[in-house]
Design an enzyme around this catalytic site. Structure first.
Site, PDB file in Angstrom:
ATOM      1  N   TYR A 120     -21.116  -1.319  14.450  1.00 19.90           N
ATOM      2  CA  TYR A 120     -20.584  -2.054  13.305  1.00 19.90           C
ATOM      3  C   TYR A 120     -19.190  -1.554  12.984  1.00 19.90           C
ATOM      4  O   TYR A 120     -18.957  -0.339  12.853  1.00 19.90           O
ATOM      5  CB  TYR A 120     -21.522  -1.881  12.112  1.00 19.90           C
ATOM      6  CG  TYR A 120     -20.964  -2.412  10.813  1.00 19.90           C
ATOM      7  CD1 TYR A 120     -20.486  -3.716  10.726  1.00 19.90           C
ATOM      8  CD2 TYR A 120     -20.905  -1.616   9.680  1.00 19.90           C
ATOM      9  CE1 TYR A 120     -19.969  -4.207   9.542  1.00 19.90           C
ATOM     10  CE2 TYR A 120     -20.390  -2.089   8.483  1.00 19.90           C
ATOM     11  CZ  TYR A 120     -19.925  -3.382   8.422  1.00 19.90           C
ATOM     12  OH  TYR A 120     -19.399  -3.856   7.246  1.00 19.90           O
TER      13      TYR A 120
ATOM     14  N   ARG B 271     -29.090   7.988 -13.031  1.00 18.71           N
ATOM     15  CA  ARG B 271     -28.354   8.401 -11.832  1.00 18.71           C
ATOM     16  C   ARG B 271     -29.199   9.343 -10.976  1.00 18.71           C
ATOM     17  O   ARG B 271     -29.116   9.360  -9.748  1.00 18.71           O
ATOM     18  CB  ARG B 271     -27.033   9.074 -12.213  1.00 18.71           C
ATOM     19  CG  ARG B 271     -26.164   9.422 -10.988  1.00 18.71           C
ATOM     20  CD  ARG B 271     -24.864  10.122 -11.367  1.00 18.71           C
ATOM     21  NE  ARG B 271     -25.096  11.384 -12.042  1.00 18.71           N
ATOM     22  CZ  ARG B 271     -24.816  11.628 -13.317  1.00 18.71           C
ATOM     23  NH1 ARG B 271     -24.311  10.659 -14.085  1.00 18.71           N
ATOM     24  NH2 ARG B 271     -25.051  12.807 -13.854  1.00 18.71           N
TER      25      ARG B 271
ATOM     26  N   LYS C 260     -29.590  -6.220   4.721  1.00 19.14           N
ATOM     27  CA  LYS C 260     -29.928  -7.133   5.809  1.00 19.14           C
ATOM     28  C   LYS C 260     -31.424  -7.472   5.798  1.00 19.14           C
ATOM     29  O   LYS C 260     -31.885  -8.143   4.880  1.00 19.14           O
ATOM     30  CB  LYS C 260     -29.468  -6.522   7.128  1.00 19.14           C
ATOM     31  CG  LYS C 260     -28.030  -6.001   7.115  1.00 19.14           C
ATOM     32  CD  LYS C 260     -27.009  -7.023   6.673  1.00 19.14           C
ATOM     33  CE  LYS C 260     -25.568  -6.615   6.918  1.00 19.14           C
ATOM     34  NZ  LYS C 260     -25.087  -5.450   6.158  1.00 19.14           N
TER      35      LYS C 260
END
Length: 377
Positions: A102, A50, A200
């Protein structure tokens, strides 16, 4: 050796043969925990996944070099990256953001500012006078830029907006997802933070989810974002980091080819009788073309939207007839995609009902033009 060629950076940034085996390809380190020495210390730099992993270190180092910042922080999604930045807002502080963006980001703005007791002001960032007036109304903590913006491809003048924001001591955030560091360099234009939905173009193959924040120069801000990453438990997993770093090796090649294809597609559609309007900053008719030409020095991107004559049903019919353009949400992959944006965003959408958004992939442009021609026939 310092290199400046973008293809060279994409291949070599934060990458070298494995020190143990000599493997040229980066290994995947899936371990969640790391061995201490006998004295209880961690001299190899890793304790628990983590907090950090070798694959995440490599990816973050690569992205910092590509954008020209001092460091990057990788998250489990683009919205998680947004959330880390929005956590900088305190009660009573202001977020100034664009009307167009967005829809998931806009929803975050509304919800997070409400919960924190912060103020949200949405402004038309294509009108510098409106931005100036808004910022003059009181100090802003964050000024958020998305350019080109989703889904109408509006263009914000990053340099001018950043200068106005810095006059009021605001942090300037630029979402560079559509442009990528191949086309646009926000730090060189005054931004303080750069955001990407790594899902993306950085990923580029529609097979990995991720987000990243890159910091230009503020080491304390970088550490605060890294602490949020650790405390929220929202880091990017090792295999996803490995996939992204592998994909970035071809980022410049892919994006340049996609930009060339998108220009051809935009010019074809702009001349088609069934297309009312094409939204693409590479067209001289686009309202933001001059600004885009000045700040998108590597290309105008591979995203465009079109308004179809005949309304919503006509637009849906066109999307249903494409063969190479796949009907799917998302963007930036090697395959071309098409979608009816208003259907995705729902009742609160600002997208016109006859709008189709296209993500141009790496297929031969002639094949894409033929596909669109038969779909529009």
């Amino acid at each position: 050796m310092k290199t400046s060629g973008l293809n060279t950076l994409c291949v070599h940034a934060a990458h070298s043969p494995d020190a143990v085996t000599g493997a040229v390809a980066e290994p995947i380190h899936l371990s969640t925990t790391f061995e201490r020495d006998a004295d209880g210390e961690y001299p190899r730099g890793y304790r628990y996944s983590r907090e950090g992993t070798p694959n995440r270190t490599a990816l973050e180092g690569c992205l910092a070099e590509l954008e020209g910042g001092i460091g990057a922080v990788a998250f489990a999604s683009g919205l998680a990256a947004n959330h880390a930045v929005l956590d900088l807002l305190g009660a009573g502080e202001r977020l100034v953001a664009p009307l167009e963006g967005y829809y998931g980001t806009l929803r975050q703005f509304a919800e997070i500012t409400r919960r924190r007791g912060a103020a949200l002001e949405l402004v038309d960032f294509c009108e510098p006078s409106a931005v100036k007036t808004t910022l003059a109304g009181g100090a802003a903590r964050l000024v958020w830029i998305e350019t080109p913006a989703n889904p109408l491809l509006s263009v914000t003048d990053i340099r001018l907006t950043a200068a106005l924001a810095h006059d009021g001591a605001a942090l300037v955030v630029c979402d560079n997802t559509f442009a990528t560091p191949v086309c646009q360099r926000p730090f060189e234009l005054g931004a303080d933070l750069v955001l990407h939905s790594a899902t993306k173009y950085l990923g580029g193959h529609s097979d990995v989810l991720g987000g990243v924040v890159v910091v230009r120069s503020d080491a304390a801000l970088l550490e605060r974002l890294r602490e949020w990453q650790r405390m929220a438990g929202a880091p990017l997993a090792p295999f996803d980091c490995w996939l992204l770093r592998r994909s970035i090796a071809t980022l410049a090649l892919r994006v340049r080819a996609q930009c060339q294809g998108a220009q051809r597609v935009a010019e074809f559609l702009a001349a088609h009788a069934r297309v009312e309007r094409v939204f693409y900053p590479g067209l001289a008719t686009h309202p933001g073309h001059a600004i885009a030409a000045a700040q998108m020095r590597g290309g105008f991107g591979a995203m465009l939207s079109i308004s179809i004559a005949g309304g919503r049903e006509a637009a849906l019919r066109v999307a249903s007839r494409t063969r190479l353009f796949r009907r799917a949400t998302s963007l930036g992959g090697v395959e071309s995609l098409i979608e009816h944006r208003a259907s995705i965003e729902g009742p609160a959408t600002r997208a016109p009902q006859n709008l189709l958004r296209l993500s141009v992939g790496i297929e031969e442009p002639e094949d894409l033009l033929e596909d669109l021609a038969q779909a529009l026939a």
